[in-house]
Design a protein around this motif. Structure first.
Motif, PDB file in Angstrom:
ATOM      1  N   ALA A 118     -23.919 -24.089 -31.004  1.00  0.00           N
ATOM      2  CA  ALA A 118     -22.693 -25.185 -31.331  1.00  0.00           C
ATOM      3  C   ALA A 118     -23.886 -25.034 -32.520  1.00  0.00           C
ATOM      4  O   ALA A 118     -22.974 -24.824 -34.030  1.00  0.00           O
ATOM      5  N   VAL A 119     -24.941 -24.801 -32.654  1.00  0.00           N
ATOM      6  CA  VAL A 119     -25.763 -25.403 -33.873  1.00  0.00           C
ATOM      7  C   VAL A 119     -25.469 -24.338 -35.168  1.00  0.00           C
ATOM      8  O   VAL A 119     -25.342 -23.840 -35.904  1.00  0.00           O
ATOM      9  N   THR A 120     -25.899 -22.765 -34.655  1.00  0.00           N
ATOM     10  CA  THR A 120     -25.739 -21.717 -34.930  1.00  0.00           C
ATOM     11  C   THR A 120     -24.443 -20.642 -35.360  1.00  0.00           C
ATOM     12  O   THR A 120     -24.351 -21.181 -36.268  1.00  0.00           O
ATOM     13  N   MET A 121     -23.580 -21.977 -34.853  1.00  0.00           N
ATOM     14  CA  MET A 121     -21.927 -21.388 -35.482  1.00  0.00           C
ATOM     15  C   MET A 121     -21.572 -22.622 -36.475  1.00  0.00           C
ATOM     16  O   MET A 121     -21.062 -21.583 -37.648  1.00  0.00           O
ATOM     17  N   ALA A 122     -21.860 -23.665 -36.792  1.00  0.00           N
ATOM     18  CA  ALA A 122     -22.277 -25.020 -37.609  1.00  0.00           C
ATOM     19  C   ALA A 122     -22.958 -23.986 -38.799  1.00  0.00           C
ATOM     20  O   ALA A 122     -22.566 -24.193 -40.182  1.00  0.00           O
ATOM     21  N   PHE A 123     -23.900 -23.904 -38.279  1.00  0.00           N
ATOM     22  CA  PHE A 123     -24.513 -22.682 -39.443  1.00  0.00           C
ATOM     23  C   PHE A 123     -24.204 -22.138 -40.595  1.00  0.00           C
ATOM     24  O   PHE A 123     -24.262 -21.174 -41.600  1.00  0.00           O
ATOM     25  N   ASN A 124     -23.397 -21.114 -38.757  1.00  0.00           N
ATOM     26  CA  ASN A 124     -23.135 -20.071 -39.935  1.00  0.00           C
ATOM     27  C   ASN A 124     -22.227 -20.366 -40.491  1.00  0.00           C
ATOM     28  O   ASN A 124     -21.735 -19.216 -41.474  1.00  0.00           O
ATOM     29  N   GLU A 177     -18.331 -28.975 -40.466  1.00  0.00           N
ATOM     30  CA  GLU A 177     -18.971 -28.400 -39.467  1.00  0.00           C
ATOM     31  C   GLU A 177     -20.056 -28.910 -39.222  1.00  0.00           C
ATOM     32  O   GLU A 177     -19.862 -28.639 -37.748  1.00  0.00           O
ATOM     33  N   LEU A 178     -21.029 -30.182 -39.205  1.00  0.00           N
ATOM     34  CA  LEU A 178     -21.565 -30.597 -38.423  1.00  0.00           C
ATOM     35  C   LEU A 178     -21.250 -31.111 -37.265  1.00  0.00           C
ATOM     36  O   LEU A 178     -21.216 -31.530 -36.342  1.00  0.00           O
ATOM     37  N   SER A 179     -20.113 -32.277 -37.882  1.00  0.00           N
ATOM     38  CA  SER A 179     -19.281 -33.176 -37.025  1.00  0.00           C
ATOM     39  C   SER A 179     -18.990 -31.487 -35.568  1.00  0.00           C
ATOM     40  O   SER A 179     -18.720 -32.391 -34.649  1.00  0.00           O
ATOM     41  N   LYS A 180     -19.062 -31.393 -35.952  1.00  0.00           N
ATOM     42  CA  LYS A 180     -18.327 -29.513 -34.899  1.00  0.00           C
ATOM     43  C   LYS A 180     -19.347 -30.437 -33.339  1.00  0.00           C
ATOM     44  O   LYS A 180     -19.141 -29.657 -32.248  1.00  0.00           O
ATOM     45  N   VAL A 181     -20.865 -30.019 -33.830  1.00  0.00           N
ATOM     46  CA  VAL A 181     -22.045 -29.937 -32.846  1.00  0.00           C
ATOM     47  C   VAL A 181     -21.080 -31.069 -32.305  1.00  0.00           C
ATOM     48  O   VAL A 181     -22.049 -31.046 -30.928  1.00  0.00           O
ATOM     49  N   ALA A 182     -21.221 -32.088 -32.806  1.00  0.00           N
ATOM     50  CA  ALA A 182     -21.041 -33.606 -31.072  1.00  0.00           C
ATOM     51  C   ALA A 182     -20.112 -33.170 -31.052  1.00  0.00           C
ATOM     52  O   ALA A 182     -20.340 -33.892 -29.186  1.00  0.00           O
ATOM     53  N   SER A 183     -19.019 -32.146 -30.641  1.00  0.00           N
ATOM     54  CA  SER A 183     -18.379 -32.293 -30.026  1.00  0.00           C
ATOM     55  C   SER A 183     -18.511 -30.602 -28.908  1.00  0.00           C
ATOM     56  O   SER A 183     -17.501 -30.355 -28.883  1.00  0.00           O
ATOM     57  N   ASP A 213     -18.975 -27.827 -31.117  1.00  0.00           N
ATOM     58  CA  ASP A 213     -17.733 -27.293 -30.747  1.00  0.00           C
ATOM     59  C   ASP A 213     -15.974 -27.027 -30.439  1.00  0.00           C
ATOM     60  O   ASP A 213     -15.304 -25.994 -30.610  1.00  0.00           O
ATOM     61  N   GLY A 214     -15.658 -28.445 -30.490  1.00  0.00           N
ATOM     62  CA  GLY A 214     -14.414 -28.958 -29.685  1.00  0.00           C
ATOM     63  C   GLY A 214     -14.401 -28.607 -27.471  1.00  0.00           C
ATOM     64  O   GLY A 214     -13.032 -29.024 -27.434  1.00  0.00           O
ATOM     65  N   SER A 215     -15.562 -28.851 -27.317  1.00  0.00           N
ATOM     66  CA  SER A 215     -15.230 -28.255 -25.691  1.00  0.00           C
ATOM     67  C   SER A 215     -15.356 -29.215 -25.095  1.00  0.00           C
ATOM     68  O   SER A 215     -15.008 -29.708 -23.742  1.00  0.00           O
ATOM     69  N   LEU A 216     -16.052 -30.269 -25.380  1.00  0.00           N
ATOM     70  CA  LEU A 216     -15.354 -31.737 -25.134  1.00  0.00           C
ATOM     71  C   LEU A 216     -14.662 -32.704 -25.732  1.00  0.00           C
ATOM     72  O   LEU A 216     -14.299 -32.703 -26.782  1.00  0.00           O
ATOM     73  N   ALA A 217     -14.098 -33.429 -25.120  1.00  0.00           N
ATOM     74  CA  ALA A 217     -12.483 -34.070 -25.270  1.00  0.00           C
ATOM     75  C   ALA A 217     -12.753 -34.424 -26.391  1.00  0.00           C
ATOM     76  O   ALA A 217     -12.160 -34.496 -27.317  1.00  0.00           O
ATOM     77  N   CYS A 218     -14.403 -35.769 -26.599  1.00  0.00           N
ATOM     78  CA  CYS A 218     -14.454 -35.999 -27.476  1.00  0.00           C
ATOM     79  C   CYS A 218     -15.864 -36.205 -27.836  1.00  0.00           C
ATOM     80  O   CYS A 218     -16.491 -35.564 -27.188  1.00  0.00           O
TER      81      CYS A 218
END
Length: 195
Positions: free
Chosen positions: A98-104, A41-47, A49-54
């Motif tokens: 993105a942080v809110t979604m990951a925490f939820n 879930e936290l790794s999704k923040v680094a992208s 939530d998937g909106s970045l290619a990597c």
């Protein structure tokens, strides 16, 4: 692993050799925690939530502790430090979302309980102080609150604190559905090297 107390943090830094520019921390209690779930879930923040290619540059840390010494207790801490370059990919509103979604999702997947039944101004200030100490190596006794406020409509506590390295800001309750989530940041425009 069942934990009584867990801390999950997302920090944004120019580089791992610098203290974070800002950080969000979620506290969860009485939850079934799996570090792979938290990492996912936290790794999704680094992208975003998937909106970045990597994903942008990031570093993940997990600490889990169980103590059996007369009485038993468990504690876990998870933190992802993300390059602050991500802020240029949509600004702080997109990063906050993105942080809110990951925490939820973390709360839902772990079955965590809400961590603030009745938080006071003093209790909120203590959360902010402890996060500044943990993230910026500023001892809590060196931090002086210079401004504080509470907005009843949103249940958000806000603080300005000064310490030996400069001025910090912090909020508690800024994220919807995360009443004890803290958001702290260092107000200087200069990145501060870690000790």
């Amino acid at each position: 692993m069942y934990v009584e107390i867990s801390r999950v943090s997302v920090a944004f830094s120019a580089h791992v050799r610098y203290y974070p520019r800002e950080a969000w921390t979620l506290r969860i209690f009485d939850a079934e925690v799996d570090s792979d779930t938290i990492r996912e879930e936290l790794s999704k923040v680094a992208s975003l939530d998937g909106s970045l290619a990597c994903p942008v540059a990031n570093s993940f840390k997990a600490v889990e502790r169980r103590t059996d010494w007369g009485a038993s207790s468990t504690f876990a801490e998870y933190m992802i430090e993300v390059s602050q370059g991500i802020l240029s990919n949509g600004g702080s509103a997109v990063v906050g979302a993105a942080v809110t979604m990951a925490f939820n999702r973390i709360k839902k997947r772990t079955g965590a309980q809400d961590s603030r039944a009745s938080l006071t101004m003093e209790g909120a200030a203590d959360l902010v102080r402890r996060d500044i100490e943990r993230l910026y190596d500023e001892p809590t006794n060196s931090l002086t609150i210079t401004a504080s406020s509470f907005t009843a409509e949103t249940n958000v506590y806000e603080f300005t604190l000064t310490g030996t390295a400069g001025t910090y800001r912090g909020t508690v309750g800024e994220l919807e559905e995360q009443p004890a989530c803290t958001h702290v940041w260092f107000t200087s425009s200069e990145d501060r090297p870690r000790n």
